[in-house]
Design an enzyme around this catalytic site. Structure first.
Site, mmCIF file in Angstrom:
data_model
loop_
_atom_site.group_PDB
_atom_site.id
_atom_site.type_symbol
_atom_site.label_atom_id
_atom_site.label_comp_id
_atom_site.label_asym_id
_atom_site.label_seq_id
_atom_site.Cartn_x
_atom_site.Cartn_y
_atom_site.Cartn_z
ATOM 1 C CB CYS A 6 5.754 49.077 33.199
ATOM 2 S SG CYS A 6 5.886 47.401 32.226
ATOM 3 C CB CYS A 8 -0.907 44.127 32.312
ATOM 4 S SG CYS A 8 -0.301 45.179 30.809
#
Length: 238
Positions: A200, A83
């Site tokens: 992302c 992440c």
């Protein structure tokens, strides 16, 4: 003996599966027993990272600490975290455990510095609004003498919506794929962009469906390759 990999996952679950798959796919092994020991904590109840940064909602750090400490107690030698936005808390998280947490952001920047320095100033970052605004990638790039482009605000809105759709389980059916492809084509034609970074972990999941010709840099894959190198003590060619 190979080192044991810890994955602090769940942010989100599909991105975590993607990292696990990339590690297995890129491990040089001819038998089950030659693959790496991986301990994965898929913890999707960790509070959302973007609103925590932009709106001051519940911090994900306490649950991230819980996961990291459980991985350390399980005997992992290092931890990786699929992440990008969560790297905002990486330094604080590292202080709570002794085993190292390797940054996928720094790993991506060093990869470009080593293999694609001509991409400096010609690479655009596709990431969450929080990752953009906290300069996580920009700071690492600048520390290595590299320049990174970021999208205009109206284009960032499409990127944020694209990420949200992936988190909802829409990958090949993502309704924003065509718009994102158009955005990348425009940056290529008008600003000379050569590459984009899937900053992302949801973005690389739709890379196969983007029609733009720009080089697509996948930090998840790069993190997996680095983890294999660290765990096996080898150097991979990529």
């Amino acid at each position: 003996m190979s080192k044991k990999i810890g994955i602090l996952g769940g942010m989100g679950p599909m991105a975590t599966v993607d990292l696990f798959t990339e590690i297995v796919r890129n491990t040089p092994a001819k038998t089950d027993q030659e693959h790496l020991r991986i301990i994965l904590d898929n913890h999707p109840q960790i509070p959302p990272r973007v609103p925590a940064i932009l709106q001051g909602t519940e911090s994900p750090l306490p649950m991230m600490v819980e996961s990291a400490q459980q991985l350390e107690a399980a005997g992992v030698d290092f931890i990786i975290m699929p992440c990008n936005t969560a790297h905002f808390w990486l330094d604080q998280l590292q202080k709570t455990i002794k085993v190292p947490i390797y940054s996928m952001i720094h790993n991506t920047a060093t990869y470009i510095q080593r293999d694609y320095p001509h991409f400096s100033g010609k690479t655009i970052l596709l990431a969450s609004r929080a990752t953009i605004q906290t300069n996580l990638y920009q700071n690492d790039f600048h520390s290595l003498g590299l320049h990174l482009c970021v999208p205009k605000d109206q284009d960032q809105e499409i990127i944020d919506l694209t990420i949200k759709e992936v988190k909802a389980g829409h990958i090949e059916t993502n309704v924003y794929i065509k718009q994102l492809s158009t955005i990348l084509n425009r940056y290529e034609m008008e600003e000379g962009i050569l590459a984009c970074i899937g900053g992302c972990t949801e973005i690389p999941l739709i890379f196969p469906y983007l029609t733009s010709d720009v080089v697509k840099i996948n930090p998840t894959q790069l993190l997996a390759l680095m983890a294999v190198e660290q765990a096996k003590g080898i150097k991979l060619t990529y």
